[in-house]
Design a protein around this motif. Structure first.
Motif: not given
Length: 402
Positions: A109-117
């Motif tokens: 989930a942290v990785l996905g958040f980084g991609v979106v940001a």
């Protein structure tokens, strides 16, 4: 050593690693690879860096890892784009899954958040040319919100220690993002400046066409290519241009040259090159084009220019061009192809200007009794026909004895 100190030390080590990634980013951008290939390679580099950060991550609880992978993923998305971000996140995500533990889902989930940001930052700031240091701080603050997850974990430590750890992670995220983003932003600006200087070095400022340096380089490439492809060369000269400058002024002459350049641009093919060769002379390289086809294109070009309105010049006489056309062969050289076109251009001027002439080497024809017959010369016929009004030209150029 306490938890905040451990986190700061681990993240500091990750920053040193990511500085190498920023340098690799600049080198790859300068390699001028195709867009998708460059994005894919960049994704693999960032993905390897994300995995490297997990090799010495802080583990406050079994299965819970704190490292700089979100910084890597966010910068990959911000500076590399969607494909780079997807490859980076996939590499980091697969490695995190392989490590297992209770925090694997949270790590993904942290990785996905980084991609979106990162992608949002790219869309709203970088693509609009506003990738300032302040925007990088904003990106760092955004991804640093992951530190708040520490407050939700059952870590056996005092509230003060956990709070200091959260602050340490957030500060480290902001500083690392600012530092590495600034390095990558600097590489982008240097590359853009290099490309601008390169463009200026090979572009004519008046017409926006390629200049003689670019033309000579392409001509050299085409005549020495393996396997050699046939191509044609047009040398184009604006008729009586000195008289135009003398009568109407140099500003008017510049506008006329720019207008001729605009006509030439519209006729440029995907692999062709149109250049301002010097003064009032232009040159056109036509890729994979034989002489009859080049003659047809040259005649079409001549007519377009003769029919174009050039302001005050047309009040006195229409602006016209003379064109010499040559074709390469497997024994040709840059000099010979250009000399043939120059010779044809000279003959076009001698024939009265405003015409198209092909460069052909005279061939002697022997009759059955051994008598020598002078070669037929299509120049006079072509010059006479090309000066007629469009409605009077009955025969196509391919029908002439070229």
């Amino acid at each position: 050593m306490n938890l905040p100190a451990n986190l700061i030390l681990d993240l500091a080590n990750d920053v040193g690693l990511l500085a190498l990634v920023a340098i690799s980013y600049g080198g790859l951008r300068r390699a001028r690879l195709p867009g998708s290939a460059q994005a894919a390679i960049l994704g693999l580099i960032f993905g390897a860096a994300a995995i490297a950060t997990m090799l010495h991550a802080s583990v406050p609880l079994p299965g819970i890892m704190i490292d700089a992978r979100i910084i890597v993923v966010a910068l990959a998305a911000a500076f590399g784009g969607p494909l780079t971000a997807a490859i980076t996140a996939a590499a980091a995500g697969l490695y995190r899954i392989s490590l297992g533990g209770a925090g694997a889902g949270l790590g993904l989930a942290v990785l996905g958040f980084g991609v979106v940001a990162g992608l949002l930052w790219r869309h709203y700031w970088r693509r609009r040319g506003h990738a300032s240091l302040a925007s990088l701080v904003f990106l760092g603050l955004t991804i640093s919100c992951q530190a708040l997850l520490l407050l939700l974990l059952p870590i056996q430590a005092s509230a003060t220690t956990i709070s200091l750890s959260v602050v340490a992670i957030m500060v480290a995220c902001v500083l690392a993002t600012l530092l590495l983003g600034a390095l990558m932003r600097r590489e982008d600006r240097l590359i853009a400046r290099e490309e601008s200087l390169l463009l200026d070095a090979f572009t004519d400022p008046l017409t926006g066409l390629a200049n003689r340096r670019a033309f000579d380089q392409r001509l050299e490439e085409w005549t020495t290519g393996h396997p050699l492809q046939p191509f044609a060369l047009m040398m184009i000269d604006v008729d009586h241009f000195k008289a135009i400058n003398d009568r109407f002024g140099h500003d008017c002459g510049d506008r006329a040259l720019a207008a001729v350049g605009d006509v030439l641009k519209r006729l440029e093919g995907e692999k062709d090159i149109v250049a301002r060769y010097g003064g009032e002379e232009f040159a056109v390289l036509l890729w994979n084009c034989d002489l009859p086809a080049a003659m047809r294109r040259a005649e079409h070009l001549r007519r377009l220019i003769a029919a174009k309105h050039f302001g005050e010049i047309d009040d006195a006489a229409p602006l016209t061009v003379s064109i010499g056309v040559s074709q390469t062969d497997r024994c040709g050289s840059p000099g010979s192809v250009r000399r043939d076109a120059d010779a044809a251009l000279y003959r076009a001027k001698a024939a009265g200007r405003n015409c198209v002439v092909a460069a052909r080497k005279p061939r002697t024809i022997r009759s059955h009794d051994g008598a020598v017959t002078p070669p037929s010369d299509p120049v006079a016929a072509w010059a006479e026909m090309s000066q007629r009004p469009a409605g009077e030209l009955r025969r196509e150029p391919r029908q002439l004895a070229l």
